[in-house]
Design a protein around this motif. Structure first.
Motif, PDB file in Angstrom:
ATOM      1  N   VAL A  42      -5.529  -0.990  -7.740  1.00  0.00           N
ATOM      2  CA  VAL A  42      -4.158  -1.481  -7.909  1.00  0.00           C
ATOM      3  C   VAL A  42      -3.559  -0.810  -9.140  1.00  0.00           C
ATOM      4  O   VAL A  42      -4.074  -0.939 -10.251  1.00  0.00           O
ATOM      5  CB  VAL A  42      -4.116  -3.012  -8.074  1.00  0.00           C
ATOM      6  N   TYR A  43      -2.465  -0.099  -8.924  1.00  0.00           N
ATOM      7  CA  TYR A  43      -1.826   0.731  -9.951  1.00  0.00           C
ATOM      8  C   TYR A  43      -0.727  -0.034 -10.685  1.00  0.00           C
ATOM      9  O   TYR A  43       0.086  -0.724 -10.071  1.00  0.00           O
ATOM     10  CB  TYR A  43      -1.244   1.968  -9.277  1.00  0.00           C
ATOM     11  N   TYR A  44      -0.723   0.121 -12.015  1.00  0.00           N
ATOM     12  CA  TYR A  44       0.354  -0.397 -12.861  1.00  0.00           C
ATOM     13  C   TYR A  44       0.918   0.771 -13.663  1.00  0.00           C
ATOM     14  O   TYR A  44       0.181   1.439 -14.389  1.00  0.00           O
ATOM     15  CB  TYR A  44      -0.165  -1.485 -13.809  1.00  0.00           C
ATOM     16  N   GLY A  45       2.213   1.028 -13.516  1.00  0.00           N
ATOM     17  CA  GLY A  45       2.812   2.171 -14.200  1.00  0.00           C
ATOM     18  C   GLY A  45       3.312   1.834 -15.580  1.00  0.00           C
ATOM     19  O   GLY A  45       3.511   0.675 -15.931  1.00  0.00           O
ATOM     20  N   ASN A  96      -5.197   1.974  -1.642  1.00  0.00           N
ATOM     21  CA  ASN A  96      -4.453   2.000  -2.896  1.00  0.00           C
ATOM     22  C   ASN A  96      -3.227   1.113  -2.797  1.00  0.00           C
ATOM     23  O   ASN A  96      -2.403   1.271  -1.887  1.00  0.00           O
ATOM     24  CB  ASN A  96      -4.014   3.434  -3.221  1.00  0.00           C
ATOM     25  N   LEU A  97      -3.129   0.170  -3.728  1.00  0.00           N
ATOM     26  CA  LEU A  97      -1.987  -0.746  -3.800  1.00  0.00           C
ATOM     27  C   LEU A  97      -1.294  -0.553  -5.135  1.00  0.00           C
ATOM     28  O   LEU A  97      -1.846   0.044  -6.059  1.00  0.00           O
ATOM     29  CB  LEU A  97      -2.464  -2.196  -3.666  1.00  0.00           C
ATOM     30  N   ASN A  98      -0.081  -1.059  -5.230  1.00  0.00           N
ATOM     31  CA  ASN A  98       0.605  -0.965  -6.528  1.00  0.00           C
ATOM     32  C   ASN A  98       1.298  -2.271  -6.870  1.00  0.00           C
ATOM     33  O   ASN A  98       1.698  -3.034  -6.006  1.00  0.00           O
ATOM     34  CB  ASN A  98       1.600   0.202  -6.541  1.00  0.00           C
ATOM     35  N   ASP A 112       0.835  -1.188   0.000  1.00  0.00           N
ATOM     36  CA  ASP A 112       0.000   0.000   0.000  1.00  0.00           C
ATOM     37  C   ASP A 112       0.880   1.252   0.000  1.00  0.00           C
ATOM     38  O   ASP A 112       2.104   1.170  -0.121  1.00  0.00           O
ATOM     39  CB  ASP A 112      -0.976  -0.013   1.178  1.00  0.00           C
ATOM     40  N   THR A 113       0.265   2.425   0.168  1.00  0.00           N
ATOM     41  CA  THR A 113       1.009   3.678   0.089  1.00  0.00           C
ATOM     42  C   THR A 113       2.008   3.856   1.231  1.00  0.00           C
ATOM     43  O   THR A 113       2.940   4.647   1.124  1.00  0.00           O
ATOM     44  CB  THR A 113       0.032   4.867   0.099  1.00  0.00           C
ATOM     45  N   ARG A 155       7.114   6.379 -16.813  1.00  0.00           N
ATOM     46  CA  ARG A 155       6.629   7.087 -15.639  1.00  0.00           C
ATOM     47  C   ARG A 155       7.463   6.714 -14.417  1.00  0.00           C
ATOM     48  O   ARG A 155       7.710   5.537 -14.167  1.00  0.00           O
ATOM     49  CB  ARG A 155       5.169   6.743 -15.347  1.00  0.00           C
ATOM     50  N   PRO A 156       7.901   7.693 -13.619  1.00  0.00           N
ATOM     51  CA  PRO A 156       8.609   7.355 -12.377  1.00  0.00           C
ATOM     52  C   PRO A 156       7.633   6.731 -11.386  1.00  0.00           C
ATOM     53  O   PRO A 156       6.416   6.938 -11.465  1.00  0.00           O
ATOM     54  CB  PRO A 156       9.116   8.721 -11.889  1.00  0.00           C
ATOM     55  N   ASP A 157       8.162   5.985 -10.442  1.00  0.00           N
ATOM     56  CA  ASP A 157       7.298   5.344  -9.443  1.00  0.00           C
ATOM     57  C   ASP A 157       6.484   6.367  -8.664  1.00  0.00           C
ATOM     58  O   ASP A 157       5.370   6.084  -8.214  1.00  0.00           O
ATOM     59  CB  ASP A 157       8.139   4.508  -8.484  1.00  0.00           C
ATOM     60  N   SER A 158       7.028   7.576  -8.510  1.00  0.00           N
ATOM     61  CA  SER A 158       6.331   8.626  -7.760  1.00  0.00           C
ATOM     62  C   SER A 158       5.035   9.063  -8.438  1.00  0.00           C
ATOM     63  O   SER A 158       4.175   9.687  -7.803  1.00  0.00           O
ATOM     64  CB  SER A 158       7.245   9.843  -7.591  1.00  0.00           C
ATOM     65  N   TYR A 159       4.880   8.738  -9.707  1.00  0.00           N
ATOM     66  CA  TYR A 159       3.676   9.135 -10.427  1.00  0.00           C
ATOM     67  C   TYR A 159       2.440   8.452  -9.852  1.00  0.00           C
ATOM     68  O   TYR A 159       1.320   8.947 -10.014  1.00  0.00           O
ATOM     69  CB  TYR A 159       3.828   8.792 -11.916  1.00  0.00           C
ATOM     70  N   TRP A 160       2.651   7.334  -9.199  1.00  0.00           N
ATOM     71  CA  TRP A 160       1.536   6.633  -8.544  1.00  0.00           C
ATOM     72  C   TRP A 160       0.862   7.542  -7.517  1.00  0.00           C
ATOM     73  O   TRP A 160      -0.364   7.715  -7.526  1.00  0.00           O
ATOM     74  CB  TRP A 160       2.052   5.357  -7.876  1.00  0.00           C
ATOM     75  N   MET A 161       1.657   8.148  -6.624  1.00  0.00           N
ATOM     76  CA  MET A 161       1.103   9.031  -5.602  1.00  0.00           C
ATOM     77  C   MET A 161       0.419  10.236  -6.237  1.00  0.00           C
ATOM     78  O   MET A 161      -0.644  10.687  -5.770  1.00  0.00           O
ATOM     79  CB  MET A 161       2.204   9.493  -4.657  1.00  0.00           C
ATOM     80  N   GLU A 162       1.014  10.773  -7.286  1.00  0.00           N
ATOM     81  CA  GLU A 162       0.416  11.913  -7.978  1.00  0.00           C
ATOM     82  C   GLU A 162      -0.943  11.522  -8.568  1.00  0.00           C
ATOM     83  O   GLU A 162      -1.907  12.304  -8.512  1.00  0.00           O
ATOM     84  CB  GLU A 162       1.345  12.394  -9.088  1.00  0.00           C
TER      85      GLU A 162
END
Length: 392
Positions: free
Chosen positions: A307-310, A332-334, A255-256, A314-321
């Motif tokens: 569940v986020y897939y980048g 929120n999971l990734n 998770d976050t 995209r940098p990993d930080s884009y998930w939080m954005e």
């Protein structure tokens, strides 16, 4: 610009949504392409591109007095493209001048002959190329009318005659509709043609719903036993595993806060889980509808999980954005890196059949971990209430 219907109907790339079978596991056969074109292309680069059982291949050679040759290995018949001295980039300005041709590679010998370049050459090869040419002939009357309508539309545009333009566009839409009937008849009449399978899977690109399987079974055993056929069957098998009543596959994702969360730890609650990658077309409508679903289910003992897939760029930080701008105020999971251009990579992505082409994808799971609903239409504004009614 003249619109080529056949190129519209043929995919430019074969989707690797579930690469469950290695290329090595399928027979590879030799092919040879022999070209004899105009001597004027002497010294020019000849580029060949295709996919061998889903793996991209590019090869090039130099023409000598119009002659050239390619040799390689092929599994399934492959949709291919050959071009003479291609530009580094295709633009609206140079697209008409590119000497390029699409065809199918079968095992054996293929000839590319003509007094000019590849665009006007005669290409002869195996059965699939023969079928491709037959289909092209069926398209000719429609293509001729579309070309004529394009010319008319251009003239109407110069005159500012919007009424005539609209009428011509309506007629063009009617011509396009004819291509669907042509393809349906072709598939029906040619169940032992790999081209028929290629047309069919293009039509059902993405997640194959289980009710499409009877259509697939109409193809001959030889066609269903190809690499592409087995890949399609694997998708149907996966769809059955993810059907309502089945136990949802376990996953463990972070998770976050960096804590690992397992699907099984949510037992006792209903779970709405959505797998997604950011920034696709209509993303804002999708995100807004998730909020609607959350509001409809939050009083239904339901955990909302995304569940986020980048993407690779995209940098990993884009998930939080993405979470912040999308107002995803739930769990929120990734699974960053779980999907790439080749398809499913991680255990979770493989278990749920996730690729960039099949996402977003979501399921509703009951308190015992069994699937209540899958293959959900996530932009359907009525979905929230439909899901709420499923929960007892």
């Amino acid at each position: 610009m003249i619109i080529n219907i056949l190129k519209i109907k043929i995919r430019l790339a074969i989707t690797l949504s579930l690469l469950l079978f290695s290329v090595a596991a399928f027979s590879q056969n030799k092919f040879t392409i022999k070209g004899q074109l105009s001597p004027e292309i002497n010294g020019k680069k000849i580029l060949l591109s295709y996919k061998n059982n889903g793996v991209s291949v590019e090869d090039s050679t130099t023409a000598e007095m119009g002659k050239f040759m390619f040799k390689g290995l092929i599994g399934d018949p492959a949709y291919a493209r050959i071009s003479v001295d291609p530009p580094a980039m295709t633009t609206m300005q140079n697209v008409k001048s590119i000497d390029v041709r699409d065809f199918f590679i079968d095992a054996g010998e293929i000839s590319v002959t003509g007094p000019g370049g590849v665009k006007t050459a005669v290409i002869k090869g195996g059965k699939t190329q023969g079928d491709y040419q037959r289909r092209f002939e069926l398209y000719k009357p429609v293509q001729a009318r579309v070309d004529s309508l394009n010319t008319l539309i251009g003239g109407y545009k110069e005159k500012g005659d919007t009424k005539a333009m609209d009428a011509a566009r309506l007629e063009m839409n009617a011509e396009y509709a004819k291509t669907g009937k042509i393809d349906s008849n072709f598939i029906k009449e040619n169940p032992n043609s790999f081209l028929s399978l290629d047309i069919w899977r293009s039509k059902h690109r993405g997640t194959l719903r289980s009710n499409f399987e009877p259509e697939f079974k109409k193809f001959s055993p030889a066609i269903r036993n190809t690499f592409a056929g087995k890949e399609i069957q694997a998708k149907f098998d996966l769809a059955k595993k993810l059907a309502p009543g089945q136990l949802a596959p376990e996953f463990k994702l972070k998770d976050t806060a960096g804590n690992e969360v397992s699907l099984s730890t949510l037992r006792g609650r209903n779970v709405f889980v959505c797998f997604y990658a950011p920034d696709f077309m209509n993303y804002d409508a999708f995100a807004f509808n998730l909020g609607r679903i959350n509001r409809a289910l939050k009083e239904k003992n339901t955990a909302m999980v995304t569940v986020y897939y980048g993407y690779a760029d995209r940098p990993d930080s884009y998930w939080m954005e993405t979470i912040k701008r999308s107002n995803f105020n739930w769990m929120n999971l990734n699974d960053i890196g779980g999907v790439n251009d080749a398809g499913s990579v991680s255990p979770t992505a493989k278990a749920y059949g996730l690729t960039y082409y099949t996402m977003p994808s979501a399921l509703l799971i009951d308190t015992n971990g069994k699937i209540l609903a899958s293959q959900l239409k996530l932009n359907d504004t009525g979905l929230a209430q439909e899901l709420a009614q499923l929960i007892k």
